[in-house]
Design an enzyme around this catalytic site. Structure first.
Site, mmCIF file in Angstrom:
data_model
loop_
_atom_site.group_PDB
_atom_site.id
_atom_site.type_symbol
_atom_site.label_atom_id
_atom_site.label_comp_id
_atom_site.label_asym_id
_atom_site.label_seq_id
_atom_site.Cartn_x
_atom_site.Cartn_y
_atom_site.Cartn_z
ATOM 1 C CB SER A 89 -0.943 0.004 1.206
ATOM 2 O OG SER A 89 -0.233 -0.163 2.416
ATOM 3 C CG HIS B 14 -0.834 3.964 4.274
ATOM 4 N ND1 HIS B 14 -1.333 3.364 5.400
ATOM 5 C CD2 HIS B 14 -0.444 2.944 3.436
ATOM 6 C CE1 HIS B 14 -1.266 2.051 5.259
ATOM 7 N NE2 HIS B 14 -0.715 1.773 4.080
#
Length: 304
Positions: A58, A283
């Protein structure tokens, strides 16, 4: 320990694993000083004749970042591989990175995303690989440490939890991930023997000075430096394994220091557990992906 590739002896596998264990256990968070002479690297300029394949999880895919072009993998067209491909003007580009991928997904399908290694062919010239975070358990580590944080805000309940057996479980997990990443890189080299292979490290998620920012990031105060060091250990392992395989390591940690998820929304390139910009929790946001892209481009511009 052999990992399905007959060209390396069991003794060699044990030695390499021992090297990783010694480096991580001793907190020798330094880069490997040498890389094999067989390593391929590119100089500055464009790659109009280059076929580029991006493998990863990811952090590569860029979940939630506009524009999402693959719902199964939560992949963005503004992730760092897409930015690198555009900047280098490559002739062919295949991004098979997928959110949630571990090293196992290099060989097996993940929903509608086929085995990532299937994208690598003999005529592939450039491969970037960013993998290992999910093998170590990034998601579960964050969830566990967040749950434990409120129990002892000034202490280190997360570190105590992962050291309850007398051995740091996260260090052990990183050591056990090393041969998996090694196997991935050997498979890439077997499929594309002439390709430049770049192993991309993970960015700086938490303040490099060890400070905290509860409740923005709900970890206990003394767990911030522990988790920072865990991230550095993971990157060290990736650097070592890259060196063993004649690949180049791309440092994305250094360029992102000062832009971690504790910083103000305007300054951070990594979003906290409740993102303010389009990105998955913990993230990179679009700025973070751009920073990683620049790190890759800078590495490609170096000949050594």
């Amino acid at each position: 320990m052999a990992y399905g590739i007959p060209s390396r002896s069991s003794a060699s596998g044990h030695r390499r694993r021992a090297t990783v264990a010694a480096a991580l256990g001793g907190c020798a968070l330094v880069a490997a000083s040498t890389t094999p002479a067989a390593a391929h690297d590119g100089g500055p300029g464009h790659d109009r004749g280059t076929s580029y394949v991006a493998l990863g999880d990811s952090y590569t895919a860029g979940p939630v970042i506009p524009t999402q072009v693959d719902a199964n993998c939560a992949r963005s067209d503004h992730n760092y591989p897409s930015l690198v491909a555009a900047a280098r003007k490559v002739s062919a580009f295949k991004d098979v990175s997928c959110s949630g991928a571990t090293t196992a997904e290099m060989w097996k399908a993940q929903g509608t995303n086929g085995p990532q290694l299937d994208a690598v062919r003999r005529d592939t010239d450039l491969v970037t690989v960013q993998i290992g975070g999910n093998d170590v358990g990034f998601g579960s580590i964050i969830a566990t440490c967040a749950a434990l944080g409120s129990r002892d805000l000034t202490g280190n309940p997360c570190q105590q939890y992962y050291n309850s057996s007398g051995t740091d479980q996260l260090v052990l997990d990183i050591v056990q991930t090393a041969p998996k990443v090694d196997k991935v890189l050997r498979a890439v080299r077997a499929r594309a023997p002439h390709a430049r292979i770049l192993v991309v490290g993970y960015p700086d998620l938490l303040p490099d000075d060890g400070s905290g920012c509860y409740p923005t990031v709900p970890f206990a105060a003394k767990d911030f430096p522990y988790l920072r060091d865990t991230g550095k250990r993971l990157n060290l392992m990736l650097h070592l394994v890259a060196a063993w395989n004649g690949a180049r390591y791309v440092d994305t940690y250094g360029p992102t220091v000062g832009h971690d998820m504790c910083k103000a929304p305007a300054d951070r390139w990594i979003e906290p557990l409740q993102p303010a910009s389009p990105a998955a929790p913990a993230h990179p946001n679009a700025k973070g992906e751009a920073a990683m892209a620049q790190a890759v481009l800078d590495r490609l511009a170096r000949r050594h």
